[in-house]
Design an enzyme around this catalytic site. Structure first.
Site, PDB file in Angstrom:
ATOM      1  N   PRO A  72       0.827  -1.219   0.000  1.00 14.41           N
ATOM      2  CA  PRO A  72       0.000   0.000   0.000  1.00 14.41           C
ATOM      3  C   PRO A  72       0.851   1.256   0.000  1.00 14.41           C
ATOM      4  CG  PRO A  72       0.065  -0.954   2.199  1.00 14.41           C
ATOM      5  CD  PRO A  72       0.808  -1.902   1.296  1.00 14.41           C
ATOM      6  N   ASP A 111      -2.365   2.875   2.298  1.00 12.34           N
ATOM      7  CA  ASP A 111      -1.822   2.988   3.641  1.00 12.34           C
ATOM      8  C   ASP A 111      -2.316   4.322   4.179  1.00 12.34           C
ATOM      9  OD1 ASP A 111      -0.345   2.340   5.839  1.00 12.34           O
ATOM     10  OD2 ASP A 111       1.578   2.922   4.987  1.00 12.34           O
ATOM     11  N   TRP A 598       3.773   0.590  10.408  1.00 10.34           N
ATOM     12  CA  TRP A 598       4.377  -0.556   9.721  1.00 10.34           C
ATOM     13  C   TRP A 598       3.739  -1.862  10.169  1.00 10.34           C
ATOM     14  CZ3 TRP A 598       7.053   0.394   5.555  1.00 10.34           C
ATOM     15  CH2 TRP A 598       7.659   1.641   5.422  1.00 10.34           C
ATOM     16  N   GLN A 634      12.738  -0.975   1.283  1.00 11.83           N
ATOM     17  CA  GLN A 634      11.708  -1.698   2.033  1.00 11.83           C
ATOM     18  C   GLN A 634      12.253  -2.975   2.677  1.00 11.83           C
ATOM     19  OE1 GLN A 634       9.128  -0.291   2.845  1.00 11.83           O
ATOM     20  NE2 GLN A 634       8.303   0.988   1.224  1.00 11.83           N
ATOM     21  N   TRP A 638       8.530  -2.524   4.567  1.00  7.38           N
ATOM     22  CA  TRP A 638       7.414  -3.432   4.315  1.00  7.38           C
ATOM     23  C   TRP A 638       7.860  -4.893   4.184  1.00  7.38           C
ATOM     24  CZ3 TRP A 638       5.037  -5.334  -0.592  1.00  7.38           C
ATOM     25  CH2 TRP A 638       3.748  -5.830  -0.370  1.00  7.38           C
ATOM     26  N   LYS A 671      19.247  13.067  -6.054  1.00  8.42           N
ATOM     27  CA  LYS A 671      17.891  12.711  -5.699  1.00  8.42           C
ATOM     28  C   LYS A 671      16.928  13.680  -6.391  1.00  8.42           C
ATOM     29  CE  LYS A 671      15.560  11.342  -1.593  1.00  8.42           C
ATOM     30  NZ  LYS A 671      15.630  10.555  -0.424  1.00  8.42           N
ATOM     31  N   LYS A 674      11.919  18.691  -6.309  1.00  8.14           N
ATOM     32  CA  LYS A 674      11.024  19.625  -6.982  1.00  8.14           C
ATOM     33  C   LYS A 674      11.693  20.970  -7.167  1.00  8.14           C
ATOM     34  CE  LYS A 674       6.342  18.071  -6.093  1.00  8.14           C
ATOM     35  NZ  LYS A 674       5.341  18.004  -5.049  1.00  8.14           N
TER      36      LYS A 674
END
Length: 1115
Positions: A72, A111, A598, A634, A638, A671, A674
């Site tokens: 999610p 999530d 989590w 993750q 997750w 990275k 914006k």
RNA sequence: GGGCGUAUAGCUCAGGCGGUUAGAGCGUCACACUGAUAAUGUGAAGGUCCGUGGUUCAAGUCCACGUACGCCCA
């Protein structure tokens, strides 16, 4: 060739496209992929194609299932490249498995809980701390969180649809649903009943801004967690008062202790030394700032010389003076048990604080002499090592700050001795209090040194506040109890890339620590634990379902609308008298904490279907998942929490195949940001290049093998060029000729098999290549090697367009329907195999070819249907190699391709096999009148100016000859070598078998001949000889071809259709006119000139062409 | 501060046990080809293999030291 297919209502409908989503039935030459994509997406929606693709794989009729779990996303912002990347993989693999005949259900998940939602809501509500939330009321705050977290779901659906990701939004799951949450508390209770949860008071990374501890893996979430930070480091004095074996000897000596967290000094309860470190006692100058004796690590004495009052003099430097002033030395382990005088007496009341063992020297292995003094200040409540060490020595864990990290009011109160030394820090945030504490230390004469210290320091991954380490009450999952089993079960998981299995993930599992799962917050699944509010009558109750709650409390927790709801504040309203309290006064109340988010996402494997309250059977068949994918980070998120819960609850892995992909970076390799604008806007890419182009770019990159990927517009365009355009152009070419065949009646092609007798070698070649494509892509996707599949498709597209079609054009002009059928077969297979990777464009082309409903409802091609024909491939590859080398020869000889040449001699190992078609291809490709094929081993190379060159194999000869090998190498290079009676001599040295190789080389320049050596696998010992001499006939034909080219350009310029007949007028020099006259038939045929008028101009005049349509298909 | 890793063409990266002319893709330039193609083909330019020292007949490759950058951990 006759009429143009798309003209006039009186025309019959063209054969192709047999189905299209476009408004008109035509296959445009120049194509807008984004436009096609939008049409296909609309078509899918109207047609219900996605549902059909699942339903046609009917498990009751034998279809196997392929189980996919959707991790999610947290949707409080718009999707970025990282989400899109993962989304493409989440689509591609199920599409492939569906075509393989599996049923693949795909539910979207959201999530929704946790700090990110709370922070967003607080920002909206203009709040900065928890007190404001409490005063607003948890109910209203949580309403705001709920609204916030669902705000972007529509935008997410739009993005996900636009990327052609098929996923079920109707039947999605959200972690805030009461069913989901009920499964979560069920899981907690299971763990509790198995003895795998406990409550502890332990030091954890703690965010004082969010007022909650973080779990260990939240410190590893991204690169920005650890950032450089400047902190004050101070060295302070602790005068020894006695104790231990050296107490009497060392009484009065100042221990110089070092720390980077001055704010923890008020709770200093011990000083740690290293067992094997040497400590020195230094007698400081009486006239210095710190007269007296001081102890620190011996090797650090020079570093502190000036602080202790030693100065440079004529005789010695300060450091030497300090070394000379050492009066005694001691091993760290001998210092254990020394007692010292605290800085302040806030905790002097032993009765109240239990500090009878405090203010002593303890021995710890972790102490080094790389920083500070080799003596380290310890505050039991503010460091993991400190806490462990303190508890082992009977020292209590005492907090000096509140939940917001502010010093307690007690610091404003008088201490037992009646002083208020730190009155001004009461109520001040700990980091802010450093200054005041340091000033106090200086005023009290306890400060030896203050320096600023730059170190990398952990920050909250959500609010970016620097964390503090602080003891807090928290619930834990006892991961250490079953981590060995987690390591074992990890063996059943196939990781892509594979090194993650025993690397990043495996190592993480081996070092797993207990998981802190409680958060002292509001918006989350509740910790379903109720405790007595009177410690005299302790009792703990844990509930794992709504029914259990109803049984205990008389009703479900219900929200304002009266619906069952497990969120705060409703769940907190469930209280009842403590059954263990005979006085009847105490009450069972829920512990206020909520669960770490989590825990929610790790629970999705069962909670998405409300297991075990519903879908018990389904779950047994659908766990573990066959496939999941997320980014590499993750492994601490997750992937990890899924694995913990699956191991603890079901004793099996949660998934059996997992892709952990790399990170998408901006065009500058940084990275994505914006503010830096270092990446192309997602919607612009969708609108300009399309979703398939972006999918191809991401999927063909090394990112799925764990590498990082830099997103650039050029990279995206490259995929368009390499695959999308070739696919479309091949389709357009096919449709154009199939529609115009039979004077416009058209030809509907059919699939051919490789035993068809009509097939030419070129046909066999492309069909064999098509079979290889199917085999390669199948093998690649079976092992989740997506980039490998892309590579096979890219190579195939190149072969199909730049070889098969290019070499077959004449057959299409000539309406050789075998070629039509072969191209149809190739394209139909190509689009099916490309469907998972280019789902939108493949769909349009495949439907255009077949008229079928959807390529995604089609079955994956069976490799067995495509005969493997290695011979056809081998000979054609050889032919291509010869053509390529021939091009280079022409270039070298400065003979343009349009200029015909008389002869090319091809000397290769299997020359005879090339006779016929291959020979013809070489002649056409290189514009050669006669190709002379000769077997390599039957040809005297020397007569063609081909000689041999000696190369010394240094690896073989070096060890035997030693230094002399250099001489042999020099000889071989300079030509000082010979072969006689099989004995090779180089530079005067005899070489043995294996110490040299003889290679073919062009050794002699011949006039009117260009020679090149072919020496790849399959052509070894081969070479090409090009006759570059020009006769008048050849020159004339070359000139005629130049004119043909000019006429074609003029046709195009005049915007004439391919099949228009024209009248052509050429005005040129006498030589040119003569050349054209000699080849008039050729010129007329090639340019469809019904009439050819030749006008002779001046000798030096440039050729001028004019064309005029005389018979046209168009009005 | 500790541990690990990286440094090769303008960019992104390959270079098994050391072997003598260091490669690929993209980009640049030139030429060729083109009535399906927005393509394509052929070639060229472009390198202090981070620096210094060492081992060796031979070092991009092995060793030591240094420099820069990255990651993990305190």
């Amino acid at each position: 060739m006759t009429d143009h297919p798309s003209t006039g209502p009186q025309q019959n409908q063209p054969v192709y496209p047999r189905a299209t989503t476009a408004a008109s039935r035509a296959v445009p030459a120049s194509v807008s992929f984004p436009q096609i994509e939008e049409q296909v997406l609309k078509h899918w929606e109207a047609d219900g194609t996605f549902q059909a693709s699942i339903e046609q794989r009917d498990t009751s009729r034998g279809a196997e299932e392929f189980v996919f779990y959707d991790g999610p996303p947290f949707a409080n912002g718009l999707p970025h490249y990282g989400h899109l990347l993962t989304g493409y993989v989440k689509d591609l693999v199920p599409r492939y498995q569906t075509m393989r005949g599996k049923r693949v259900e795909r539910r979207f998940g959201w999530d929704t809980h946790g700090l990110p939602a709370e922070l967003s809501a607080m920002k909206e509500l203009g709040m900065t701390d928890k007190a404001e939330i409490e005063s607003l009321g948890i109910e209203h705050f949580n309403d705001a969180c709920r609204a916030n977290v669902l705000k972007f779901t529509k935008e997410w659906e739009a993005y996900v649809s636009r990327q052609a990701r098929w996923v079920d939004f109707e039947n999605d799951y959200k972690t805030l649903n009461v069913e989901f949450m009920e499964s979560v508390i069920w899981a907690f209770k299971q763990l509790y009943d198995k003895g795998l949860t406990y409550q502890g008071f332990r030091v954890l990374p703690y965010c004082w801004k969010d007022e909650t501890p973080l779990s260990n893996h939240e410190l590893r979430m991204d690169d920005e967690v650890y950032k450089d930070r400047q902190d004050p480091s101070v060295t302070v004095t602790f005068p020894v008062t006695g104790g231990g074996q050296l107490g009497e000897q060392l009484a009065g000596v100042n221990l110089l202790a070092w720390t980077t967290t001055p704010w923890t000094l008020p709770t200093n309860f011990s000083v740690a030394v290293g067992p094997d470190v040497d400590y020195a006692v230094v007698q400081a100058p009486e006239d210095g700032p710190l007269p007296g004796r001081h102890m620190l690590a011996a090797e650090l004495v020079p570093a502190y010389a000036k602080d202790l009052g030693f100065t440079d003099s004529d005789e010695a430097t300060a450091a030497e003076a300090a070394e000379a002033a050492v009066v005694s030395r001691h091993r760290g382990r001998d210092l254990a048990g020394l007692r010292y005088q605290p800085l302040w007496d806030y905790y002097a009341d032993v009765e109240q604080w239990g500090t009878q063992h405090a203010w002593q020297v303890v021995v710890e292995d972790y102490i080094t002499t790389t920083d500070g003094t080799g003596l380290v200040h310890q505050a039991s409540a503010y460091g993991e090592e400190d806490q462990r060490s303190s508890e082992e020595n009977g020292i209590p864990v005492i907090l000096s700050v509140d939940a917001a990290g502010k010093f307690l009011p007690m610091f404003a109160e008088p201490t037992p001795s009646g002083q208020t030394p730190l009155a001004e820090i009461a109520g001040v945030q700990a980091f802010e209090a450093n200054r005041a504490i340091i000033q106090r230390l200086a005023a009290d004469g306890r400060l030896v040194r203050e320096k600023s210290y730059v170190h990398s320091y952990p920050h909250c991954w959500r609010c970016r506040t620097p964390l503090m380490y602080k003891a807090v009450t928290s619930w834990y999952v006892a991961v250490t109890e079953f981590k060995d089993r987690m390591v074992e079960l990890n063996e059943q998981i196939n990781w892509i890339p594979e090194n993650v299995k025993h690397g990043q993930f495996g190592k993480w599992l081996e070092n797993a620590r207990d998981w802190s799962i409680s958060r002292n917050r509001y918006w989350g699944s509740p910790i379903p634990v109720w405790v007595s509010d009177d410690p005299n009558y302790p009792r703990t109750e844990v509930y794992g379902s709504l029914e259990e709650l109803k049984e205990a409390f008389g009703d479900y927790p219900r929200n304002a609308a009266g619906e069952p709801d497990l969120h705060r504040p409703w769940i907190d309203q469930l209280t009842r008298p403590n059954p263990d309290d005979p006085t009847g006064k105490s009450t069972m109340r829920r512990v206020e904490d909520v669960l770490d988010v989590w825990f929610d996402s790790g629970s999705m494997q069962f909670a998405q279907v409300h297991y075990p309250f519903e879908n018990r059977e389904w779950f047994e068949d659908h766990h573990p998942a066959d496939f999941i994918v997320e980014y590499i980070g993750q492994t601490r998120g997750w992937f990890y929490t899924m694995h913990i819960l699956a191991t603890a609850l079901f004793d099996r892995p949660a998934f059996t195949n997992v892709i952990s992909h790399g990170i998408v970076l901006g065009s500058d390799g940084q990275k994505m940001s914006k503010s830096l604008q270092n990446y192309p806007d997602v919607n612009e890419v969708f609108d300009r290049d399309g979703s398939d182009a972006m999918r191809w770019f991401l999927m063909s990159s090394p990112i799925l093998r764990g590498g990082n990927l830099i997103v650039t517009e050029e990279g995206i365009r490259e995929g368009v060029r390499q695959v999308l355009l070739p696919m479309w152009n091949a389709w357009h070419f096919f449709a154009l000729y199939a529609n115009t065949a039979r004077r416009g009646a058209g030809y509907q092609a059919k699939t051919v098999t490789s035993d068809d007798e009509r097939l030419t070698p070129l046909d066999h070649y492309i069909l064999a290549a098509t079979g290889d494509l199917v085999r390669e892509v199948t093998a690649a996707l079976d092992e989740f090697s997506v980039a490998g599949a892309c590579e096979a498709l890219r190579r195939y597209a190149e072969t199909l367009t730049n070889w098969y079609i290019r070499r077959s054009r004449q057959r299409f002009y000539d309406e050789d329907f075998t070629a039509y059928d072969v191209l149809y077969t190739a394209l139909e297979t190509f689009t099916r195999v490309a469907a998972p990777l280019l789902p939108l464009v493949s769909e349009e082309v495949w439907r255009g070819l077949t008229g079928g409903r959807s390529v995604h409802l089609a079955d994956w091609p069976d490799p067995a249907d495509y005969v493997k024909d290695e011979r056809a491939v081998e000979l054609m590859e050889l032919t291509r190699r010869i053509a390529s080398a021939g091009s280079a020869l022409r270039k070298q000889a400065k003979r343009r391709v349009r200029q015909p040449l008389a002869r090319l001699t091809v000397v290769v190992p299997q020359a005879r096999a090339l006779a016929g078609t291959y020979e013809q291809i070489i002649a056409d490709e290189l514009n050669i009148k006669h190709v002379d094929l000769r077997e390599a081993d039957e040809t005297d190379a020397a007569s063609w100016g081909i000689g041999q060159q000696l190369v010394v194999n240094a690896r073989a000869a070096g060890p035997r000859l030693g230094k002399d090998v250099q001489q042999a190498i020099k000889g071989a290079k300079s030509g000082d070598w010979s072969v006689s009676d099989g004995q090779v001599t180089a530079g005067g040295l005899e070489l043995q078998e294996g110490e040299y190789t003889l290679t073919t080389t062009v050794s002699e320049e011949l006039t009117d001949t260009a020679v090149t050596v072919l020496d790849d696998a399959g052509t070894s010992g081969g070479f090409l000889v090009l006759d570059t001499s020009l006769t008048e006939e050849l020159i004339a034909e070359g000139t005629a071809r130049d004119v043909i080219r000019s006429i074609q350009a003029a046709r195009k310029e005049a915007d004439l259709h391919v099949s228009d007949r024209i009248s052509t007028t050429v005005t040129a020099s006498p030589e040119t006119i003569a050349a054209v006259e000699a080849h008039a038939d050729l010129v007329k045929a090639e340019t469809l000139s019904s009439e050819l008028h030749l006008l002779q101009g001046e000798t030096s005049e440039e050729t001028r062409i004019s064309v005029e349509a005389v018979e046209t298909a168009r009005a």
